[in-house]
Write a protein that holds these residues in place. Structure first.
Motif, PDB file in Angstrom:
ATOM      1  N   LYS A 109     -12.517  15.655   3.718  1.00 33.44           N
ATOM      2  CA  LYS A 109     -11.418  16.618   3.879  1.00 33.44           C
ATOM      3  C   LYS A 109     -11.584  17.802   2.931  1.00 33.44           C
ATOM      4  O   LYS A 109     -11.367  18.960   3.319  1.00 33.44           O
ATOM      5  N   LYS A 110     -11.996  17.514   1.698  1.00 30.00           N
ATOM      6  CA  LYS A 110     -12.212  18.577   0.729  1.00 30.00           C
ATOM      7  C   LYS A 110     -13.330  19.505   1.196  1.00 30.00           C
ATOM      8  O   LYS A 110     -13.207  20.733   1.139  1.00 30.00           O
ATOM      9  N   GLU A 120     -19.149  29.817   0.096  1.00 25.21           N
ATOM     10  CA  GLU A 120     -20.570  30.058   0.334  1.00 25.21           C
ATOM     11  C   GLU A 120     -21.333  28.729   0.312  1.00 25.21           C
ATOM     12  O   GLU A 120     -20.913  27.785  -0.366  1.00 25.21           O
ATOM     13  N   PRO A 121     -22.441  28.633   1.047  1.00 26.09           N
ATOM     14  CA  PRO A 121     -23.198  27.370   1.102  1.00 26.09           C
ATOM     15  C   PRO A 121     -23.571  26.812  -0.262  1.00 26.09           C
ATOM     16  O   PRO A 121     -23.441  25.598  -0.493  1.00 26.09           O
ATOM     17  N   ASP A 122     -24.027  27.668  -1.179  1.00 25.49           N
ATOM     18  CA  ASP A 122     -24.426  27.188  -2.509  1.00 25.49           C
ATOM     19  C   ASP A 122     -23.241  26.632  -3.282  1.00 25.49           C
ATOM     20  O   ASP A 122     -23.358  25.602  -3.966  1.00 25.49           O
ATOM     21  N   ILE A 123     -22.108  27.308  -3.165  1.00 25.56           N
ATOM     22  CA  ILE A 123     -20.907  26.849  -3.868  1.00 25.56           C
ATOM     23  C   ILE A 123     -20.403  25.545  -3.259  1.00 25.56           C
ATOM     24  O   ILE A 123     -20.014  24.610  -3.965  1.00 25.56           O
ATOM     25  N   LEU A 124     -20.428  25.482  -1.946  1.00 29.28           N
ATOM     26  CA  LEU A 124     -19.987  24.274  -1.250  1.00 29.28           C
ATOM     27  C   LEU A 124     -20.856  23.083  -1.637  1.00 29.28           C
ATOM     28  O   LEU A 124     -20.347  22.005  -1.960  1.00 29.28           O
ATOM     29  N   ALA A 127     -20.262  22.000  -5.374  1.00 28.78           N
ATOM     30  CA  ALA A 127     -18.987  21.312  -5.584  1.00 28.78           C
ATOM     31  C   ALA A 127     -19.040  19.882  -5.052  1.00 28.78           C
ATOM     32  O   ALA A 127     -18.595  18.931  -5.720  1.00 28.78           O
ATOM     33  N   LEU A 128     -19.593  19.718  -3.865  1.00 28.35           N
ATOM     34  CA  LEU A 128     -19.637  18.385  -3.264  1.00 28.35           C
ATOM     35  C   LEU A 128     -20.671  17.491  -3.939  1.00 28.35           C
ATOM     36  O   LEU A 128     -20.444  16.287  -4.103  1.00 28.35           O
ATOM     37  N   GLU A 131     -19.180  16.077  -7.030  1.00 29.91           N
ATOM     38  CA  GLU A 131     -18.257  14.977  -6.739  1.00 29.91           C
ATOM     39  C   GLU A 131     -19.015  13.702  -6.380  1.00 29.91           C
ATOM     40  O   GLU A 131     -18.614  12.602  -6.770  1.00 29.91           O
ATOM     41  N   ILE A 132     -20.129  13.842  -5.661  1.00 34.12           N
ATOM     42  CA  ILE A 132     -20.941  12.666  -5.326  1.00 34.12           C
ATOM     43  C   ILE A 132     -21.509  12.031  -6.589  1.00 34.12           C
ATOM     44  O   ILE A 132     -21.499  10.806  -6.747  1.00 34.12           O
ATOM     45  N   THR A 133     -22.005  12.859  -7.489  1.00 28.29           N
ATOM     46  CA  THR A 133     -22.570  12.351  -8.741  1.00 28.29           C
ATOM     47  C   THR A 133     -21.521  11.602  -9.547  1.00 28.29           C
ATOM     48  O   THR A 133     -21.785  10.515 -10.089  1.00 28.29           O
ATOM     49  N   ALA A 134     -20.320  12.177  -9.641  1.00 24.21           N
ATOM     50  CA  ALA A 134     -19.243  11.528 -10.383  1.00 24.21           C
ATOM     51  C   ALA A 134     -18.859  10.202  -9.729  1.00 24.21           C
ATOM     52  O   ALA A 134     -18.645   9.188 -10.411  1.00 24.21           O
ATOM     53  N   TYR A 135     -18.781  10.197  -8.409  1.00 23.80           N
ATOM     54  CA  TYR A 135     -18.442   8.984  -7.661  1.00 23.80           C
ATOM     55  C   TYR A 135     -19.494   7.899  -7.893  1.00 23.80           C
ATOM     56  O   TYR A 135     -19.162   6.744  -8.192  1.00 23.80           O
TER      57      TYR A 135
END
Length: 247
Positions: A109-110, A120-124, A127-128, A131-135
């Motif tokens: 959803k995020k 922008e693709p690089d920013i997207l 960011a994701l 979040e994957i690394t943290a998860y």
């Protein structure tokens, strides 16, 4: 329900008990409350000492994954991405706004919302990926409590064996007490080695596998959303995502 995990535990324990019976022993001789308290209590205490409260509680919650893994439908991920790519290709990225509300997974959803907001693709991706690394780190740290238990249990079993032998040495003059001390000594070793190799370590390895699968599914979603952002053809996107689940 993951039947292979349930059958694995049943087969492993049954094989040991059956072997005990075939050798002429009794199953009841392996049931020693004292040895159980020493090994399991000592192992739990050692794991708690090395862990933080959030890590320990998260690790306990992850145990449920072994018998009931989180839903993982990679083909559905591909279908959703292709559906969104077709909408975006036909009506533009803003047309995906209506789809955001129907997405239940917070991560997806995020990402979809950022896509609609014009990231922008690089920013997207940054960011994701963050979040994957943290998860992944959080889940792996939680799973490590089972790996740690697998390392401590055999050693605690040896401690139990030594305590049993100390009890034996203290009661050499009373033969009636020798049997119980020797039993605790050997059974504690069995509990330590058995719990580590039949439960703790297999659980830890199973959780690592499940966490890795979750990360792959998230990577698939990131790649799909980035491809949509870049305006790639839906057929090309599908072919790209199929590479994640190639067998």
């Amino acid at each position: 329900m993951d039947l292979i995990s349930i059958f694995g535990i049943i087969i492993g324990i049954s094989a040991i008990l059956l072997g005990q019976v075939l050798e002429g022993g009794h199953v009841s001789s392996l049931l020693q409350v004292t040895a159980f308290l020493i090994v399991i209590g000592g192992t739990v205490g050692a794991v708690m000492l090395q862990s933080t409260v959030p890590q320990f509680t998260a690790g306990l919650k992850l145990l449920g994954w072994v018998f009931s893994p989180p839903e993982l439908d990679e083909k559905r991920v591909i279908r959703d991405v292709i559906h969104w790519s077709q909408i975006a290709r036909k009506n533009g990225l803003l047309a995906l706004e209506d789809n955001v509300g129907g997405v239940k997974d917070p991560f997806t959803k995020k990402g979809l919302q950022m896509l609609v907001d014009g990231a922008e693709p690089d920013i997207l991706r940054a960011a994701l990926d963050l979040e994957i690394t943290a998860y992944e780190n959080q889940k792996k740290q939680a799973a490590k409590i089972w790996e740690a238990a697998g390392g401590y249990a055999p050693t605690i079993g040896i401690i139990g064996a030594v305590l049993g032998l100390i009890h034996v040495m203290e009661n050499l003059s009373d033969p009636s007490k020798l049997g119980s001390g020797i039993a605790v000594a050997f059974v504690a070793t069995v509990y330590g080695v058995g719990s580590a190799n039949l439960f703790f370590l297999p659980v830890a390895n199973k959780l690592k596998t499940l966490i890795a699968a979750q990360v792959v599914a998230k990577d698939m979603m990131v790649e799909g959303l980035i491809s949509i952002c870049n305006g790639e053809n839906p057929r090309i996107i599908e072919s790209k995502l199929q590479g994640f689940i190639a067998r």
